[in-house]
Design an enzyme around this catalytic site. Structure first.
Site, short mmCIF file in Angstrom:
data_model
loop_
_atom_site.label_atom_id
_atom_site.label_comp_id
_atom_site.label_asym_id
_atom_site.label_seq_id
_atom_site.Cartn_x
_atom_site.Cartn_y
_atom_site.Cartn_z
N ASP A 1 9.36 -9.72 5.85
CA ASP A 1 9.23 -8.94 7.08
C ASP A 1 10.63 -8.43 7.42
O ASP A 1 11.49 -9.20 7.85
CB ASP A 1 8.68 -9.81 8.21
CG ASP A 1 8.40 -9.02 9.49
OD1 ASP A 1 9.00 -7.94 9.65
OD2 ASP A 1 7.60 -9.48 10.32
N ARG B 1 5.08 -7.81 4.52
CA ARG B 1 5.15 -8.81 5.59
C ARG B 1 3.87 -9.63 5.67
O ARG B 1 3.89 -10.78 6.10
CB ARG B 1 5.44 -8.14 6.92
CG ARG B 1 4.40 -7.14 7.39
CD ARG B 1 4.80 -6.51 8.70
NE ARG B 1 3.86 -5.45 9.09
CZ ARG B 1 3.98 -4.75 10.21
NH1 ARG B 1 4.99 -4.98 11.03
NH2 ARG B 1 3.11 -3.81 10.49
N TYR C 1 10.55 7.66 15.69
CA TYR C 1 10.59 7.64 14.22
C TYR C 1 11.75 8.48 13.70
O TYR C 1 12.49 8.07 12.80
CB TYR C 1 9.26 8.15 13.67
CG TYR C 1 9.15 8.17 12.16
CD1 TYR C 1 8.75 7.02 11.47
CD2 TYR C 1 9.43 9.33 11.44
CE1 TYR C 1 8.63 7.04 10.09
CE2 TYR C 1 9.32 9.34 10.06
CZ TYR C 1 8.92 8.20 9.38
OH TYR C 1 8.81 8.21 8.01
N LYS D 1 15.08 7.30 11.46
CA LYS D 1 15.45 7.87 10.15
C LYS D 1 16.81 8.58 10.23
O LYS D 1 17.56 8.62 9.25
CB LYS D 1 14.37 8.84 9.68
CG LYS D 1 13.03 8.16 9.39
CD LYS D 1 13.16 7.07 8.33
CE LYS D 1 11.81 6.48 7.96
NZ LYS D 1 11.92 5.43 6.90
N LYS E 1 0.85 -1.19 0.00
CA LYS E 1 0.00 0.00 0.00
C LYS E 1 0.89 1.24 0.00
O LYS E 1 2.11 1.17 0.07
CB LYS E 1 -0.91 0.02 1.23
CG LYS E 1 -0.15 0.04 2.55
CD LYS E 1 -1.09 0.02 3.74
CE LYS E 1 -0.31 0.03 5.06
NZ LYS E 1 -1.22 0.04 6.24
N GLY E 2 0.24 2.39 -0.08
CA GLY E 2 0.93 3.66 0.07
C GLY E 2 2.00 3.92 -0.97
O GLY E 2 1.88 3.57 -2.14
N ASN F 1 11.51 0.89 1.54
CA ASN F 1 10.36 1.73 1.85
C ASN F 1 9.66 1.33 3.15
O ASN F 1 9.02 2.16 3.78
CB ASN F 1 9.35 1.66 0.69
CG ASN F 1 8.03 2.30 1.05
OD1 ASN F 1 7.91 3.52 1.11
ND2 ASN F 1 7.02 1.48 1.31
#
Length: 299
Positions: A81, A55, A215, A219, A33-34, A108
């Site tokens: 995964d 996953r 998060y 990153k 998705k996305g 991603n």
């Protein structure tokens, strides 16, 4: 200093600069998705062979089937995964057996457990494992399988400006990450320090990023790893570029559907970066934004 660069759409490139073919293999993680799904779709539309990974077996399979129903039969699905070493090992073995290698890797896959205005670190270890340690292990496992052709192989890590070093207020941590001698072990040390600060309940006073802290740290580590990896390949003379791309505030499940643009818009730029002609392909760069113009800075 950031510079402005025009990113051309791959579809508009003259045939002399379209270096890829149907034999070019691109792997995209977290792609059911996305942005990941949109990246797979765009690669497939441009004629590459694309491996969609996710996953969740059912969701990943349905995503690939959806693309094949649209006539994109150059999409393959295999479960992956990124937070589990056994899953990565199985995937690498399948990829080698099925395709013999790969040319492009788009890392991603990523998670966040916070709403837009939230900043909990309850799941910090899961976020670090999925967003940093996972992509690192995937990359390390697939490195022997990259086909180092004259066109150069490419790694594009989907990252975030939240992981910029200037978000870190702790001067010692910043100095460590900015050190030209930074190693993968040094990055892991910074990550371990953050996890320990979370466990000890002192993370808010240690100078870590203030927005989506777990998060952002994941990153931050991914950006640093990308820089170290790119430098290693440059010193070795290996034709493998490593860059990061922040897609900006995109309407995905990660943002609760909020954002200024669609996953398709973000994917358009991501794919353009991944398919830059060899003579225009940089390494150790952080690309920010979406649309025809894109800000570029050194990692």
């Amino acid at each position: 200093m950031e510079t402005k660069q025009l990113i051309s759409s791959p579809a508009s490139l003259p045939s002399s600069t379209r270096w890829w073919s149907g034999d070019t293999v691109a792997v995209v993680t977290g792609a059911n998705k996305g942005i990941g799904f949109a990246v797979v779709k765009r690669f497939a539309e441009l004629g590459l062979t694309v491996v969609l990974t996710a996953r969740d077996v059912e969701r990943g399979g349905k995503a690939a089937e959806k693309l094949r129903d649209q006539g994109l039969h150059n999409v393959e699905f295999f479960p992956l995964d990124v937070s589990k070493a056994d899953s990565i090992k199985t995937f690498a073995s399948w990829l080698e057996t099925t395709f013999g290698g790969l040319d492009i890797l788009v890392n991603n896959a990523g998670v966040s457990f916070n709403g837009i205005q939230e900043n909990s670190v309850e799941f910090a270890e899961t976020v670090i494992r999925t967003n940093f340690e996972g992509p690192k292990l995937v990359t390390d496992s697939l490195l022997p399988l990259f086909r180092l052709s004259p066109s150069s192989s490419r790694i594009l890590n989907i990252s975030s400006r939240l992981g910029s070093i200037n978000k870190v207020r702790n001067h010692e941590i910043r100095a460590t990450l900015e050190d030209e001698r930074l190693s993968e072990e040094g990055i892991q040390g910074v990550v371990n320090m953050f996890v320990e600060d979370v466990k000890q309940g002192r993370w808010q006073t240690r100078g870590w990023p203030q927005i989506w802290t777990d998060y952002s740290v994941s990153k931050l580590a991914l950006n640093a790893y990308s820089r170290v990896l790119a430098k290693r390949f440059q010193l070795q003379g290996t034709r493998l570029s490593v860059n990061c791309f922040c897609p900006g505030f995109t309407r995905t499940s990660l943002t609760g559907g909020q954002g200024t643009h669609s996953p398709d818009a973000a994917a358009q730029v991501a794919v353009s970066l991944a398919l830059l002609p060899p003579h225009q392909l940089p390494t150790a760069r952080f690309f920010l934004g979406f649309g025809p113009y894109n800000n570029k800075s050194t990692l």
